[in-house]
Design an enzyme around this catalytic site. Structure first.
Site, short mmCIF file in Angstrom:
data_model
loop_
_atom_site.label_atom_id
_atom_site.label_comp_id
_atom_site.label_asym_id
_atom_site.label_seq_id
_atom_site.Cartn_x
_atom_site.Cartn_y
_atom_site.Cartn_z
N THR A 74 0.84 -1.20 0.00
CA THR A 74 0.00 0.00 0.00
C THR A 74 0.88 1.25 0.00
O THR A 74 0.65 2.19 -0.77
CB THR A 74 -0.95 -0.01 1.22
OG1 THR A 74 -1.78 -1.17 1.11
CG2 THR A 74 -1.82 1.22 1.27
N ASN A 154 -6.29 -9.86 -7.27
CA ASN A 154 -6.31 -10.53 -5.97
C ASN A 154 -7.61 -11.28 -5.68
O ASN A 154 -7.66 -12.14 -4.82
CB ASN A 154 -6.05 -9.53 -4.84
CG ASN A 154 -6.88 -8.28 -4.96
OD1 ASN A 154 -6.87 -7.60 -5.99
ND2 ASN A 154 -7.64 -7.97 -3.94
N GLN A 182 0.27 -10.07 -6.15
CA GLN A 182 -0.28 -11.42 -6.19
C GLN A 182 0.48 -12.34 -7.16
O GLN A 182 0.04 -13.46 -7.42
CB GLN A 182 -1.77 -11.38 -6.56
CG GLN A 182 -2.66 -10.67 -5.54
CD GLN A 182 -2.86 -11.47 -4.25
OE1 GLN A 182 -2.64 -12.69 -4.20
NE2 GLN A 182 -3.25 -10.79 -3.19
N GLY A 203 5.73 -8.48 1.41
CA GLY A 203 6.31 -9.67 2.04
C GLY A 203 5.31 -10.69 2.55
O GLY A 203 5.52 -11.90 2.41
N HIS A 204 4.19 -10.21 3.12
CA HIS A 204 3.28 -11.17 3.77
C HIS A 204 2.44 -11.98 2.81
O HIS A 204 1.68 -12.87 3.23
CB HIS A 204 2.40 -10.46 4.82
CG HIS A 204 1.30 -9.60 4.27
ND1 HIS A 204 0.00 -10.01 4.28
CD2 HIS A 204 1.29 -8.36 3.74
CE1 HIS A 204 -0.76 -9.05 3.79
NE2 HIS A 204 0.00 -8.04 3.45
N THR A 239 14.20 4.84 9.50
CA THR A 239 15.12 3.75 9.81
C THR A 239 14.61 2.46 9.16
O THR A 239 13.44 2.11 9.30
CB THR A 239 15.19 3.57 11.34
OG1 THR A 239 15.59 4.82 11.89
CG2 THR A 239 16.19 2.49 11.74
N CYS A 327 -16.99 -5.12 3.90
CA CYS A 327 -18.08 -4.82 4.82
C CYS A 327 -17.89 -3.42 5.38
O CYS A 327 -16.91 -3.15 6.07
CB CYS A 327 -18.07 -5.85 5.95
SG CYS A 327 -19.48 -5.69 7.03
N1 PLP Z 1 -2.26 -4.98 -4.01
C1 PLP Z 1 -2.82 -6.20 -4.04
C2 PLP Z 1 -3.16 -6.84 -5.35
C3 PLP Z 1 -3.10 -6.86 -2.84
O1 PLP Z 1 -3.66 -8.08 -2.86
C4 PLP Z 1 -2.76 -6.22 -1.61
C5 PLP Z 1 -3.09 -6.87 -0.32
O2 PLP Z 1 -4.21 -7.20 -0.05
C6 PLP Z 1 -2.16 -4.96 -1.64
C7 PLP Z 1 -1.94 -4.37 -2.87
C8 PLP Z 1 -1.76 -4.24 -0.39
O3 PLP Z 1 -0.66 -4.88 0.21
P1 PLP Z 1 -0.17 -4.57 1.69
O4 PLP Z 1 -0.94 -5.47 2.59
O5 PLP Z 1 1.29 -4.90 1.70
O6 PLP Z 1 -0.37 -3.12 1.95
#
Ligand code: PLP
Length: 384
Positions: A74, A154, A182, A203-204, A239, A327
């Site tokens: 984001t 996504n 994705q 990363g996640h 940092t 939601c």
């Molecule tokens: N873009 C896509 C296609 C995503 O699936 C996501 C996460 O849901 C994001 C951006 C945002 O990623 P982050 O959680 O690292 O802000």
């Protein structure tokens, strides 16, 4: 005995790999130096950071100087899109994006429109969630400064022809941003080959920690740093999150190495999952097309069903999937992706998303198969 927990929402987030936890741990304990400090533990952090940057750059086929660490996709999206707009404002104020982008992209464009005089336009997708390239071409203008199109969606997993987008934009001198969140570990990805100017990853989404990501800025791209500082080549002050960066690099390496094998497995599981759902609901349909979607993501419409209720009922059976709908203040909005693909409100609300990742196994699919029909029946009965 408690039931096996089946996690099938990897597009939302992924479990952190054990190797990642292990690699990060020393950076919380002994190796806590600030990467800007001149003494040994600082230099050690700097070396870890540089090594991570080199590894990620190599895996993406780009130069290390083009990799900027951020606190997630984001943030990368905000910095890229606003930075590209401000850095090229003299050339125009028109920005195009697809109707199925992640809300992070749409929110930044709304901000630019409301506060910074940008003109933004959406480009439609077809019923499979594929961008209408002819519409994109017809909407390009002399004052278009940026086109933002995600690589993989996504919610349904549709893959866009980013090279074709770049081809159209390059000849007109228009920058291209492509969200690749994705894609990592789910399909081959070479950013240099795609030819985009700006991109991001998180990363996640591939077994790394949350709160760490990459902003890719191709060398020569004119970008106004909106978070200017001495770190990250002037594009991102603050940092550095050394532990997060180290963890993301380890996760990235494993995701890329395992990608081909997982793609084959996920394609098989996807087929099995859809058969399980079809056995319970013969009228079920896949949102999107198997050919043009990544194997890891399956979005399914179950006519007459509430996706929200089904997700909650599956949760009670220890199975985690998602709806894709947002939601807000108690009211459930249908997914903007599914409605952009031409689905009606009720169809969109009757859909669920199942997404796989590095931990997904045959046992997960088998367990899903054991519970799905019973859970679905309950939801149908209670909905009357
Ligand atoms: N873009 C896509 C296609 C995503 O699936 C996501 C996460 O849901 C994001 C951006 C945002 O990623 P982050 O959680 O690292 O802000």
């Amino acid at each position: 005995m408690t039931d096996r927990f089946v996690y099938l929402d990897h597009a939302a987030t992924t479990p952190v790999r054990q190797s990642v936890v292990k690699a990060m741990e020393p950076y919380f304990t002994d190796k806590y130096g600030n990467a800007s400090s001149p003494y040994s533990i600082g230099r050690e952090s700097r070396a870890a950071l540089d090594k991570s940057r080199d590894a990620i750059a190599e895996g993406l086929g780009v130069d290390s100087r083009e990799i900027i660490f951020t606190a997630g996709a984001t943030e990368s999206i905000i910095n890229s899109i606003i930075g590209a707009y401000l850095g090229n404002r003299h050339r125009g104020n028109h920005i195009l994006t697809s109707s199925i982008e992640h809300p992070a992209v749409h929110a930044v464009l709304d901000f630019l429109k409301e506060k910074m005089d940008a003109e933004t336009e959406l480009v439609d997708v077809d019923s499979n969630g594929i961008l209408k390239l002819d519409e994109l071409e017809s909407k390009l203008r002399d004052d278009t400064v940026l086109v933002s199109v995600m690589n993989v969606n996504n919610e349904v997993g549709s893959i866009q022809d980013i090279k074709a987008v770049v081809g159209m934009c390059e000849e007109r001198g228009i920058m291209v941003h492509s969200d690749c969140v994705q894609s990592i570990g789910k399909m081959p990805l070479d950013l240099a080959d795609l030819g985009v100017d700006l991109s991001c990853m998180s990363g996640h989404k591939f077994g790394g920690p949350k709160g760490i990501g990459v902003m890719y800025v191709r060398q020569g791209t004119h970008l106004e740093p909106i978070c200017e500082g001495s770190q990250e080549f002037g594009f991102r002050a603050g940092t550095e999150n050394v532990a997060g960066i180290v963890g993301m690099a380890v996760a990235f390496d494993e995701a890329v190495k395992g990608q081909a094998e997982h793609e084959v497995l996920h394609a098989r599981y996807k087929q099995q999952l859809f058969e399980i759902i079809r056995d319970a609901e013969p009228a079920a349909e896949i949102n999107g097309d198997l050919e043009t979607c990544i194997p890891a993501t399956l979005s399914v419409w179950l006519p007459g069903c509430s996706g929200e209720m089904l997700v909650l009922a599956l949760d009670r059976a220890n199975v985690a999937v998602s709806t894709g709908s947002a939601c807000h203040t108690g009211a459930i909005d249908p997914s903007h992706v599914l409605t952009a693909m031409g689905m009606g409100r009720l169809e969109a609300l009757g859909s669920i998303r199942i997404s796989m990742g590095h931990t997904t196994s045959q046992e997960d699919i088998d367990r899903f198969g054991e519970v799905f029909a019973g859970v679905y029946e309950q939801v149908k009965v209670s909905a009357g």
